[in-house]
Design an enzyme around this catalytic site. Structure first.
Site, short mmCIF file in Angstrom:
data_model
loop_
_atom_site.label_atom_id
_atom_site.label_comp_id
_atom_site.label_asym_id
_atom_site.label_seq_id
_atom_site.Cartn_x
_atom_site.Cartn_y
_atom_site.Cartn_z
N ASP A 64 -18.25 -1.96 -1.18
CA ASP A 64 -16.99 -1.80 -1.92
C ASP A 64 -16.74 -0.31 -2.16
O ASP A 64 -17.49 0.34 -2.90
CB ASP A 64 -17.11 -2.55 -3.25
CG ASP A 64 -15.87 -2.39 -4.13
OD1 ASP A 64 -14.98 -1.58 -3.79
OD2 ASP A 64 -15.81 -3.07 -5.17
N ASN A 91 -7.54 3.41 4.30
CA ASN A 91 -6.68 2.28 4.68
C ASN A 91 -6.98 1.00 3.90
O ASN A 91 -6.08 0.17 3.76
CB ASN A 91 -6.84 2.05 6.19
CG ASN A 91 -6.27 0.72 6.64
OD1 ASN A 91 -5.05 0.59 6.83
ND2 ASN A 91 -7.13 -0.29 6.76
N TYR A 157 0.53 -3.15 -7.61
CA TYR A 157 0.49 -2.65 -6.23
C TYR A 157 1.48 -1.49 -6.05
O TYR A 157 1.17 -0.48 -5.40
CB TYR A 157 0.83 -3.80 -5.28
CG TYR A 157 0.66 -3.50 -3.80
CD1 TYR A 157 -0.57 -3.71 -3.17
CD2 TYR A 157 1.73 -3.06 -3.02
CE1 TYR A 157 -0.71 -3.46 -1.81
CE2 TYR A 157 1.59 -2.82 -1.67
CZ TYR A 157 0.37 -3.02 -1.06
OH TYR A 157 0.22 -2.79 0.29
N LYS A 161 0.40 2.33 -4.87
CA LYS A 161 0.86 2.97 -3.63
C LYS A 161 1.71 4.22 -3.92
O LYS A 161 1.67 5.19 -3.16
CB LYS A 161 1.62 1.97 -2.76
CG LYS A 161 0.74 0.83 -2.22
CD LYS A 161 -0.40 1.34 -1.33
CE LYS A 161 -1.15 0.18 -0.66
NZ LYS A 161 -2.25 0.65 0.22
P1 NAD Z 1 -6.29 -6.76 5.76
O1 NAD Z 1 -6.58 -7.60 4.56
O2 NAD Z 1 -6.06 -7.41 7.07
O3 NAD Z 1 -7.41 -5.64 5.93
C1 NAD Z 1 -7.90 -4.90 4.83
C2 NAD Z 1 -9.41 -4.78 4.94
O4 NAD Z 1 -9.87 -3.98 3.84
C3 NAD Z 1 -10.12 -6.13 4.85
O5 NAD Z 1 -10.99 -6.31 5.95
C4 NAD Z 1 -10.88 -6.03 3.54
O6 NAD Z 1 -12.14 -6.71 3.57
C5 NAD Z 1 -11.07 -4.53 3.37
N1 NAD Z 1 -11.28 -4.16 1.98
C6 NAD Z 1 -10.62 -4.64 0.89
N2 NAD Z 1 -11.11 -4.10 -0.22
C7 NAD Z 1 -12.10 -3.26 0.15
C8 NAD Z 1 -12.99 -2.42 -0.57
N3 NAD Z 1 -12.98 -2.37 -1.90
N4 NAD Z 1 -13.89 -1.69 0.13
C9 NAD Z 1 -13.92 -1.76 1.49
N5 NAD Z 1 -13.10 -2.54 2.21
C10 NAD Z 1 -12.21 -3.28 1.56
O7 NAD Z 1 -5.00 -5.92 5.32
P2 NAD Z 1 -4.02 -4.92 6.09
O8 NAD Z 1 -2.66 -5.51 6.01
O9 NAD Z 1 -4.56 -4.46 7.39
O10 NAD Z 1 -4.05 -3.73 5.02
C11 NAD Z 1 -4.45 -2.41 5.31
C12 NAD Z 1 -3.66 -1.48 4.41
O11 NAD Z 1 -2.27 -1.61 4.71
C13 NAD Z 1 -3.79 -1.78 2.92
O12 NAD Z 1 -3.93 -0.57 2.20
C14 NAD Z 1 -2.48 -2.43 2.57
O13 NAD Z 1 -2.12 -2.24 1.22
C15 NAD Z 1 -1.55 -1.71 3.52
N6 NAD Z 1 -0.27 -2.39 3.78
C16 NAD Z 1 -0.27 -3.64 4.32
C17 NAD Z 1 0.96 -4.27 4.53
C18 NAD Z 1 1.05 -5.66 5.10
O14 NAD Z 1 2.14 -6.26 5.02
N7 NAD Z 1 0.00 -6.21 5.69
C19 NAD Z 1 2.15 -3.61 4.21
C20 NAD Z 1 2.10 -2.32 3.68
C21 NAD Z 1 0.88 -1.73 3.47
#
Ligand code: NAD
Length: 256
Positions: A64, A91, A157, A161
């Site tokens: 984490d 990310n 959230y 951000k």
């Molecule tokens: P995802 O859930 O597919 O991947 C995120 C990964 O981060 C997961 O594998 C999770 O296990 C890992 N993770 C979570 N908390 C963690 C921690 N404390 N330490 C280490 N790893 C951790 O999500 P995604 O959509 O690929 O998201 C990636 C980024 O993109 C995030 O910051 C999210 O806020 C941002 N984002 C996503 C979207 C969307 O619609 N999917 C839109 C805008 C921004």
């Protein structure tokens, strides 16, 4: 010329899924040594294997990233495994329950701010000496449409951000004379586990949900690889004069 990351080390948080995984595979294909930093051990191992299948090299750090000990170990994994650190991609992130402030619990506030904002703060501070030593260090933060407007998520959230964009701009300005560049991408909705898990979980949305807002103008759902392509561009030498920028990757949502 195509971006080349040969002899560069790229550390990606949340690299086990979605946008982080897509970025890991792109950087590996461009020659980078990749550090897969991820909470979920099975996801981390799978992506490390996928990197190896592309002919790349990956090191894995599981834990984490809001825990300072995990952060220190993760940076050490890059430095010990590859001899340094050139690129940090903050990310990893978690979504909130789309709640307005009247319904945001202390637990939700702390969970979302810890992962989405404190972890990037800790990672950036720990990686900084190595990125500066690299001479042309780069950070790319995965922000969100929710960092640009008040209607794309719940309060926790949205605040996290907006804070991450503040971290991006402040760090960019403070270290621009030392050769560091810091930028962010602001994805709109993206088809990843984050979205599918939320849609599948009946408890994911709290009582104060504002989910109706986001649907209005958000456009089509993006693919993780479309966001990864923008991250790779910002990390590449092609973006050498781009610093402190926030690049929307959102099918035009931010233009509405
Ligand atoms: P995802 O859930 O597919 O991947 C995120 C990964 O981060 C997961 O594998 C999770 O296990 C890992 N993770 C979570 N908390 C963690 C921690 N404390 N330490 C280490 N790893 C951790 O999500 P995604 O959509 O690929 O998201 C990636 C980024 O993109 C995030 O910051 C999210 O806020 C941002 N984002 C996503 C979207 C969307 O619609 N999917 C839109 C805008 C921004």
């Amino acid at each position: 010329p195509t971006a080349d990351f040969t002899h560069r080390t790229v550390l990606i948080t949340g690299a086990g899924s979605g946008i982080g995984r897509a970025a890991a595979l792109r950087f590996a294909a461009l020659g980078a040594g990749v550090v897969v930093a991820e909470l979920d051990p099975a996801r981390a191992e799978t992506v490390a294997r996928e990197v190896a299948e592309l002919g790349g090299t990956a090191q894995v750090s599981v834990g984490d990233l809001s825990d300072p000990d995990v952060v220190a170990r993760t940076v050490a994994t890059a430095v010990d495994g590859f001899g340094g650190l050139d690129v940090l991609i903050n990310n990893a992130g978690v979504y909130d329950t789309m709640s307005a402030i009247g319904d945001v619990t202390d637990a939700e506030w702390e969970r979302v701010l810890r992962v989405n904002l404190t972890a990037p703060f800790l990672m950036t501070r720990a990686a900084l000496p190595h990125l500066l030593a690299a001479g042309r260090g780069v950070i790319v933060n995965t922000a969100s449409e929710a960092g640009l407007r008040g209607s794309a998520a719940g309060t926790a959230y949205t605040v996290s951000k907006h804070g991450l964009i503040g971290l991006t701009r402040s760090t960019a300005v403070m270290y621009r004379d030392k050769g560091l560049r810091v930028n962010a991408v602001a994805p709109g909705g993206v088809a990843t586990n984050l979205v599918t898990e939320m849609r599948a979980d009946p408890t994911a949305l709290g009582p104060g949900t504002v989910s109706g807002y986001a649907k209005l103008n958000s456009g089509r759902l993006g693919e993780a690889d479309e966001i990864a392509a923008a991250i790779v561009f910002l990390a590449s030498d092609a973006a050498s004069n781009i610093n402190g920028a926030v690049l929307p990757v959102d099918n035009g949502w931010s233009a509405v």
